[in-house]
Design an enzyme around this catalytic site. Structure first.
Site, mmCIF file in Angstrom:
data_model
loop_
_atom_site.group_PDB
_atom_site.id
_atom_site.type_symbol
_atom_site.label_atom_id
_atom_site.label_comp_id
_atom_site.label_asym_id
_atom_site.label_seq_id
_atom_site.Cartn_x
_atom_site.Cartn_y
_atom_site.Cartn_z
ATOM 1 N N PRO A 259 -16.045 -4.392 3.311
ATOM 2 C CA PRO A 259 -17.343 -4.616 3.829
ATOM 3 C C PRO A 259 -18.482 -3.627 3.027
ATOM 4 O O PRO A 259 -19.592 -3.752 3.351
ATOM 5 C CB PRO A 259 -17.268 -4.681 5.215
ATOM 6 N N LEU A 260 -17.929 -2.473 2.789
ATOM 7 C CA LEU A 260 -18.790 -1.381 2.221
ATOM 8 C C LEU A 260 -18.869 -1.324 0.819
ATOM 9 O O LEU A 260 -19.383 -0.379 0.298
ATOM 10 C CB LEU A 260 -18.057 -0.025 2.976
ATOM 11 N N GLY A 261 -18.537 -2.458 0.118
ATOM 12 C CA GLY A 261 -18.746 -2.426 -1.182
ATOM 13 C C GLY A 261 -17.926 -1.235 -1.841
ATOM 14 O O GLY A 261 -18.271 -0.463 -2.726
ATOM 15 N N GLY B 279 -17.281 1.509 -0.838
ATOM 16 C CA GLY B 279 -18.019 2.595 -0.457
ATOM 17 C C GLY B 279 -19.483 2.826 -1.051
ATOM 18 O O GLY B 279 -20.183 3.719 -0.572
ATOM 19 N N PHE B 280 -19.688 1.956 -2.048
ATOM 20 C CA PHE B 280 -21.186 2.164 -2.669
ATOM 21 C C PHE B 280 -22.273 1.730 -1.666
ATOM 22 O O PHE B 280 -23.185 2.376 -1.543
ATOM 23 C CB PHE B 280 -21.200 0.881 -3.848
ATOM 24 N N TYR C 180 0.720 -1.224 -0.002
ATOM 25 C CA TYR C 180 -0.032 -0.031 -0.038
ATOM 26 C C TYR C 180 0.964 1.217 -0.029
ATOM 27 O O TYR C 180 1.609 1.524 1.006
ATOM 28 C CB TYR C 180 -0.910 0.044 1.355
ATOM 29 N N HIS D 3 -0.336 -12.157 0.649
ATOM 30 C CA HIS D 3 -1.165 -11.282 -0.039
ATOM 31 C C HIS D 3 -1.813 -11.996 -1.195
ATOM 32 O O HIS D 3 -2.813 -12.001 -1.442
ATOM 33 C CB HIS D 3 -0.447 -10.019 -0.491
HETATM 34 N N1 LIG Z 1 -6.112 -8.697 1.048
HETATM 35 C C1 LIG Z 1 -6.407 -8.019 0.156
HETATM 36 O O1 LIG Z 1 -6.028 -8.166 -0.853
HETATM 37 C C2 LIG Z 1 -7.223 -6.768 0.122
HETATM 38 C C3 LIG Z 1 -7.882 -6.128 -0.946
HETATM 39 C C4 LIG Z 1 -8.624 -5.007 -0.520
HETATM 40 C C5 LIG Z 1 -8.914 -4.493 0.599
HETATM 41 N N2 LIG Z 1 -8.452 -4.978 1.679
HETATM 42 C C6 LIG Z 1 -8.544 -4.481 3.022
HETATM 43 O O2 LIG Z 1 -10.016 -4.325 3.038
HETATM 44 C C7 LIG Z 1 -9.983 -2.957 3.646
HETATM 45 C C8 LIG Z 1 -11.651 -2.528 3.435
HETATM 46 O O3 LIG Z 1 -11.480 -2.416 1.909
HETATM 47 P P1 LIG Z 1 -11.729 -1.317 0.970
HETATM 48 O O4 LIG Z 1 -11.067 -0.173 1.855
HETATM 49 O O5 LIG Z 1 -11.355 -1.342 -0.337
HETATM 50 O O6 LIG Z 1 -13.233 -0.910 0.711
HETATM 51 P P2 LIG Z 1 -14.758 -0.768 1.794
HETATM 52 O O7 LIG Z 1 -13.989 -0.863 3.073
HETATM 53 O O8 LIG Z 1 -15.693 -1.489 1.130
HETATM 54 O O9 LIG Z 1 -14.850 0.972 1.565
HETATM 55 C C9 LIG Z 1 -13.960 1.739 1.452
HETATM 56 C C10 LIG Z 1 -14.761 3.167 0.835
HETATM 57 O O10 LIG Z 1 -15.621 3.440 1.470
HETATM 58 C C11 LIG Z 1 -15.592 4.950 2.036
HETATM 59 N N3 LIG Z 1 -16.206 4.871 3.405
HETATM 60 C C12 LIG Z 1 -15.653 4.308 4.450
HETATM 61 N N4 LIG Z 1 -16.389 4.334 5.398
HETATM 62 C C13 LIG Z 1 -17.200 5.319 5.059
HETATM 63 C C14 LIG Z 1 -18.433 5.918 5.709
HETATM 64 N N5 LIG Z 1 -18.739 5.619 7.059
HETATM 65 N N6 LIG Z 1 -19.367 6.692 5.171
HETATM 66 C C15 LIG Z 1 -18.942 7.003 3.760
HETATM 67 N N7 LIG Z 1 -17.922 6.445 2.949
HETATM 68 C C16 LIG Z 1 -17.056 5.685 3.777
HETATM 69 C C17 LIG Z 1 -14.133 5.217 2.102
HETATM 70 O O11 LIG Z 1 -13.958 6.676 1.685
HETATM 71 P P3 LIG Z 1 -12.880 7.205 2.237
HETATM 72 O O12 LIG Z 1 -11.574 6.650 2.566
HETATM 73 O O13 LIG Z 1 -12.622 8.638 1.742
HETATM 74 O O14 LIG Z 1 -13.204 7.627 3.706
HETATM 75 C C18 LIG Z 1 -13.563 4.259 0.951
HETATM 76 O O15 LIG Z 1 -13.744 4.988 -0.389
HETATM 77 C C19 LIG Z 1 -8.956 -2.187 2.822
HETATM 78 O O16 LIG Z 1 -8.656 -0.890 3.559
HETATM 79 C C20 LIG Z 1 -7.728 -3.418 3.110
HETATM 80 O O17 LIG Z 1 -7.255 -3.188 4.463
HETATM 81 C C21 LIG Z 1 -7.461 -6.215 1.664
#
Ligand SMILES: NC(=O)c1ccc[n+]([C@@H]2O[C@H](COP(=O)([O-])OP(=O)(O)OC[C@H]3O[C@@H](n4cnc5c(N)ncnc54)[C@H](OP(=O)(O)O)[C@@H]3O)[C@@H](O)[C@H]2O)c1
Length: 332
Positions: free
Chosen positions: A219-221, A223-224, A58, A124
């Site tokens: 878990p938040l798709g 952000g969607f 990252y 990873h």
């Molecule tokens: N092992 C792997 O290969 C892998 C791959 C993908 C992800 N991950 C892990 O999983 C974690 C979560 O996945 P992700 O971050 O991609 O997706 P996510 O948690 O589904 O969504 C993140 C997005 O949601 C927004 N967000 C978060 N909380 C919010 C809220 N309460 N209200 C409005 N918008 C909100 C964030 O925007 P802002 O940042 O602008 O707040 C960001 O754009 C990653 O951070 C990473 O640690 C691991």
């Protein structure tokens, strides 16, 4: 915050962790804010989100460096999960699972994180050129050397790599069986959300049967599911969502009934409860070994997400969310 345990070593973490990826990777770089990200990590720890999920790639490296600035002061408050096995090259991301590389990468992560032990070290991606047992064996040596407390395997990205016709996590399950022969798996990290529930089919049951923790990524798709994104708004070219089939204006519009359903359930739980919190509470309700890892770089969102650990959905709420329309927009 409610605590949940990960793996055979029974490591306790807050039920909602903090995904640190958006601070330095995958989402539009022009919106990254170092100081706000630092505040976000502190706020998450204050709220009981002890699990900080990062990876050496990252940034690359900048996210671990940022976490190191917090861990230097607050190591005892945090549970650090980082990852090895992917390298960012000029044009491509490449896998490297060679034992010598794994050893060097771990030492480098420890330095950047300003700690002497990593709580959870995750593979990873497996390197197609190296038998996964060899990579995992090198990771097990790091546990024996006291540099790492437990091992995890990531299955994120399986959607994009799936061969047509195969069940989403079949290849991961085979990989898990192989590495489990070498050293115990403490956690699996895979996508799990209202609009990507496939892990419920076989992967989560595999973890549940073996006492293996499950870290729910995205878990938040992406952000969607928060309902804060507008169809057609568009994404900058360096944002993963610019190439994600569910984030075209057409598919975002088609998937609005999912957000509407989350909002409907949120309203029943009172003023201030958000669609994001319902999406997270639904993930947490899928099993006692599930830890949600929502990603954010904003302190306000980290607080909102942490509060989802206290939201108790009723059986009717859970059935309603599980029954929302399947997501449109596919990788196939
Ligand atoms: N092992 C792997 O290969 C892998 C791959 C993908 C992800 N991950 C892990 O999983 C974690 C979560 O996945 P992700 O971050 O991609 O997706 P996510 O948690 O589904 O969504 C993140 C997005 O949601 C927004 N967000 C978060 N909380 C919010 C809220 N309460 N209200 C409005 N918008 C909100 C964030 O925007 P802002 O940042 O602008 O707040 C960001 O754009 C990653 O951070 C990473 O640690 C691991």
């Amino acid at each position: 915050m409610e605590r949940r345990t990960i793996g055979a070593g029974a490591l306790a973490v807050g039920a909602v962790g903090l995904g640190c990826m958006p601070m330095n990777w995958a989402y539009s770089t022009s919106r990254q804010r170092g100081d706000e990200s630092l505040r976000t990590v502190h706020r998450a720890l204050d709220a009981g989100s002890t699990l900080l999920d990062t990876a050496d790639m990252y940034g690359p490296f900048t996210n671990e460096l940022l976490l190191g600035r917090v861990l230097k002061e607050r190591r005892a408050d945090a549970f650090v999960s980082t990852k090895v096995g992917l390298l960012v090259g000029d044009q491509h991301i490449v896998a490297n699972g060679r034992p010598g590389y794994v050893r060097r990468a771990c030492d480098a992560s420890l330095r950047r994180l300003q700690t002497d032990v990593i709580d959870l070290y995750q593979l990873h991606r497996a390197d197609p050129e190296v038998p996964v047992e060899e990579t995992w064996g090198a990771m097990a040596e790091l546990v024996r050397a006291g540099k790492v407390r437990a091992l995890g395997l990531c299955a994120v990205g399986a959607r994009a790599r799936r061969r047509s016709g195969a069940r989403l996590h079949d290849a991961t399950l085979r990989q898990l069986e192989r590495v489990q022969q070498v050293f115990p798996v403490s956690a699996v990290e895979a996508e799990l959300s209202v609009w990507s529930p496939e892990a419920l089919e076989a992967l989560l049951p595999w973890c549940a049967a073996r006492g293996v923790g499950f870290l729910a990524a995205m878990p938040l798709g992406n952000g969607f599911l928060t309902g804060t994104l507008t169809p057609g708004e568009g994404f900058e070219p360096d944002d993963v969502r610019a190439r994600h089939p569910r984030f075209t204006a057409e598919m975002m519009a088609a998937n609005q009934p999912i957000v509407a359903g989350l909002r409907r359930v949120a309203r029943r739980h009172g003023e201030g409860v958000t669609a994001a919190q319902v999406a997270l509470a639904w993930v947490l309700a899928q099993g006692p070994q599930v830890v949600a890892v929502p990603g954010t770089k904003r302190a306000r969102c980290a607080e909102e997400n942490a509060a989802a650990a206290a939201l108790r959905l009723t059986p009717e709420d859970l059935a309603e969310v599980s029954g929302l329309p399947a997501a449109r927009g596919s990788w196939d």
